[in-house]
Design an enzyme around this catalytic site. Structure first.
Site, PDB file in Angstrom:
ATOM      1  N   GLY A   1      -3.896  -4.443  -5.879  1.00  0.00           N
ATOM      2  CA  GLY A   1      -4.300  -5.817  -5.628  1.00  0.00           C
ATOM      3  C   GLY A   1      -4.049  -6.253  -4.199  1.00  0.00           C
ATOM      4  O   GLY A   1      -4.908  -6.876  -3.564  1.00  0.00           O
TER       5      GLY A   1
ATOM      6  N   ALA B   1      -6.540  -6.483 -11.125  1.00  0.00           N
ATOM      7  CA  ALA B   1      -5.648  -5.378 -10.739  1.00  0.00           C
ATOM      8  C   ALA B   1      -4.316  -5.561 -11.464  1.00  0.00           C
ATOM      9  O   ALA B   1      -3.276  -5.776 -10.857  1.00  0.00           O
ATOM     10  CB  ALA B   1      -5.450  -5.364  -9.226  1.00  0.00           C
ATOM     11  N   VAL B   2      -4.393  -5.477 -12.803  1.00  0.00           N
ATOM     12  CA  VAL B   2      -3.226  -5.761 -13.639  1.00  0.00           C
ATOM     13  C   VAL B   2      -2.679  -4.498 -14.301  1.00  0.00           C
ATOM     14  O   VAL B   2      -2.162  -4.535 -15.405  1.00  0.00           O
ATOM     15  CB  VAL B   2      -3.567  -6.825 -14.703  1.00  0.00           C
ATOM     16  CG1 VAL B   2      -3.773  -8.179 -14.058  1.00  0.00           C
ATOM     17  CG2 VAL B   2      -4.801  -6.419 -15.520  1.00  0.00           C
TER      18      VAL B   2
ATOM     19  N   ASP C   1      -1.186  10.750 -13.917  1.00  0.00           N
ATOM     20  CA  ASP C   1      -1.275   9.393 -14.455  1.00  0.00           C
ATOM     21  C   ASP C   1      -1.325   9.350 -15.974  1.00  0.00           C
ATOM     22  O   ASP C   1      -0.790   8.429 -16.592  1.00  0.00           O
ATOM     23  CB  ASP C   1      -2.510   8.686 -13.898  1.00  0.00           C
ATOM     24  CG  ASP C   1      -2.376   8.310 -12.430  1.00  0.00           C
ATOM     25  OD1 ASP C   1      -1.293   8.574 -11.852  1.00  0.00           O
ATOM     26  OD2 ASP C   1      -3.339   7.763 -11.859  1.00  0.00           O
TER      27      ASP C   1
ATOM     28  N   HIS D   1      12.995   8.911  21.363  1.00  0.00           N
ATOM     29  CA  HIS D   1      12.834   7.589  21.974  1.00  0.00           C
ATOM     30  C   HIS D   1      11.690   7.635  22.993  1.00  0.00           C
ATOM     31  O   HIS D   1      11.582   8.594  23.753  1.00  0.00           O
ATOM     32  CB  HIS D   1      14.123   7.181  22.683  1.00  0.00           C
ATOM     33  CG  HIS D   1      14.012   5.900  23.441  1.00  0.00           C
ATOM     34  ND1 HIS D   1      14.074   4.660  22.826  1.00  0.00           N
ATOM     35  CD2 HIS D   1      13.823   5.658  24.770  1.00  0.00           C
ATOM     36  CE1 HIS D   1      13.931   3.721  23.740  1.00  0.00           C
ATOM     37  NE2 HIS D   1      13.783   4.295  24.932  1.00  0.00           N
TER      38      HIS D   1
END
Length: 466
Positions: free
Chosen positions: A188, A271-272, A313, A445
């Site tokens: 989201g 987008a839940v 998933d 650095h």
């Protein structure tokens, strides 16, 4: 047996698993019903990053004067923005096809279903070209992924026109001028960030008390402030009661703090969360245990059905491409009898918004909840030389150490390119580094990564530059 291994699904979990299996000498096939590379490569991780890069570059035009630069005209061609994103996916899709050929992995194009077989389940494929093919392997790995969760009862059913999921949001006909995003997780927030960069009026609705709820609370608060500065609007916490579509847009009725409000926009993105792709695979008949749309597995991906494994998933959170690849490699090495040692490797998470967010391990609150005595360090980019020179001073690095052992147990960042930096802390955690190793490490650095060193020093009162 036709194969040693059949992998169902060719996303980052599936195709990487197949490659590792081929490297181990296993005769391997992969079944894919749509496009090689799965949702991540074709409709998720990769194309969204291409869109976000276009939005980031476009947004930078507002700040050219800060760098002593100027342009005469500012604008964008939305069709070309989307076309670039699709070309990126197409290029990588072709790359996966090349890898399948290189490793002699047979690609079976079609939709798979499992039936009881000799040992592992047999795979019956309804072929894209027509007809069916039945194949049997010693082992089968499910890598079928997940899809966007929808809530039809509240009117949050995507229609491709006024209500989108991530898929419609990636390639719409035109860029909306106003947008409501329901859900403030990574998906989201990334779409909210992209469309806001192109000038859309964007409101994000989150039911939980803060945005990006899985992130460290300090990062979440800093992100909220940074996003509001860019013009994003939020309703947090707020519950969506009803979404109504019309010819001109959407109306979203919400309740926040006991008060009702109606928001209006051209488009809404839902987008839940996501649900696992477990339907129509024959899993129930085989006796595969499924909880909350995800296949239940042991630590090696085994389902309890002989010869059947699940990774990525479809096997549960975290729903991340790199977690799927990692699980797949572990699973196939376990099948091959290699006894892999990477079972508990830390999994970093990234949100590619502006500013970016990245994290790995425990948050400060989680460490306390587990009864640990965390030592916490922080270092802001506003005093980092490279950040100042780059004009990217927003954000900070936060480190969490175990107060008893000195082990690094968490790291949380918000700022420019922190998604590229988090791997340093992930490697440190994998190697079980303590504060001593991190403090003794020489950071180049000038780099923004010096903030990682300073945050590690700060946890023990040794910070140098503030």
């Amino acid at each position: 047996m036709d194969f040693d291994l059949i992998v169902i699904g060719s996303g980052p979990g599936g195709y990487v698993t197949a490659i590792r299996a081929a490297q181990l000498g296993l005769k391997t096939a992969i079944v894919e019903r749509e496009l090689l590379g799965g949702i991540c490569l074709n409709w998720g991780c990769i194309p969204t990053k291409a869109l976000l890069k276009s939005g980031e570059v476009y947004e930078q035009l507002d700040h050219l004067g800060d760098y002593g630069l100027q342009v005469e005209k500012r604008g964008f061609d939305f069709d070309k923005v989307v076309q670039r994103s699709r070309k990126v996916s197409a290029q990588l899709n072709a790359g996966v096809a090349f890898l399948m050929k290189k490793h002699k992995i047979e690609v079976i194009e079609g939709t798979a279903r499992l039936e009881k077989g000799q040992g592992a389940p047999k795979v019956v494929v309804a072929l894209k070209a027509g007809g069916s093919r039945t194949v049997q392997a010693k082992n089968v790995i499910l890598a079928t992924g997940a899809r966007a969760r929808t809530i039809p009862a509240a009117g949050l059913e995507p229609d491709g026109e006024r209500v989108w999921t991530y898929r419609e949001a990636l390639a719409p006909k035109a860029a909306p001028k106003s947008l409501i995003v329901i859900g403030s997780g990574a998906i989201g927030i990334e779409f909210a960030s992209f469309y806001r960069a192109l000038g859309a009026d964007v409101t994000v609705i989150e039911a939980l008390p803060r945005i990006l709820p899985i992130e460290d609370e300090e990062v979440s608060k800093a992100a909220h402030k940074a996003f509001e500065k860019r013009g994003l609007k939020f309703r947090v916490p707020a519950n969506v009661k009803k979404l109504t579509k019309s010819a001109s847009g959407v109306s979203v009725e919400i309740e926040a703090g006991g008060k009702a409000e109606t928001l209006q926009a051209e488009v809404a993105i839902v987008a839940v969360g996501i649900v696992g792709n477990v339907e129509d695979l024959g899993l129930e008949a085989l006796g595969v245990k499924i909880e909350r749309t995800h296949v239940v597995t042991d630590a090696h991906g085994a389902t309890g059905v002989p010869g059947l494994y699940a990774i990525g998933d479809v096997a549960g959170p975290p729903w991340l491409a790199h977690k799927a690849s990692h699980e797949g490699v572990h699973c196939v090495e376990h099948i091959a009898g290699l006894k892999p040692t990477n079972l508990n490797s830390p999994i970093p998470g990234c949100t590619y918004s502006t500013p970016q967010i990245a994290s790995v391990g425990l948050t400060e609150a989680q460490a306390k909840d587990q009864g640990l005595d965390p030592k916490v360090g922080r270092f802001p980019f506003r005093v980092n030389g490279k950040a100042i020179a780059s004009g990217e001073t927003e954000g900070f690095v936060k480190t969490v150490f175990d107060g008893k052992t000195g082990a690094l147990i968490g790291a949380h960042m918000i700022g420019a390119e922190v998604t590229e930096m988090i791997q340093g802390f992930t490697l440190a955690m994998t190697l079980e580094a303590t504060e001593a190793e991190l403090q003794a490490t020489v950071f180049p650095h000038p780099t923004m990564s010096e903030a990682m060193h300073e945050a590690s020093l700060d946890a023990y009162g040794l910070v140098l530059h503030i």
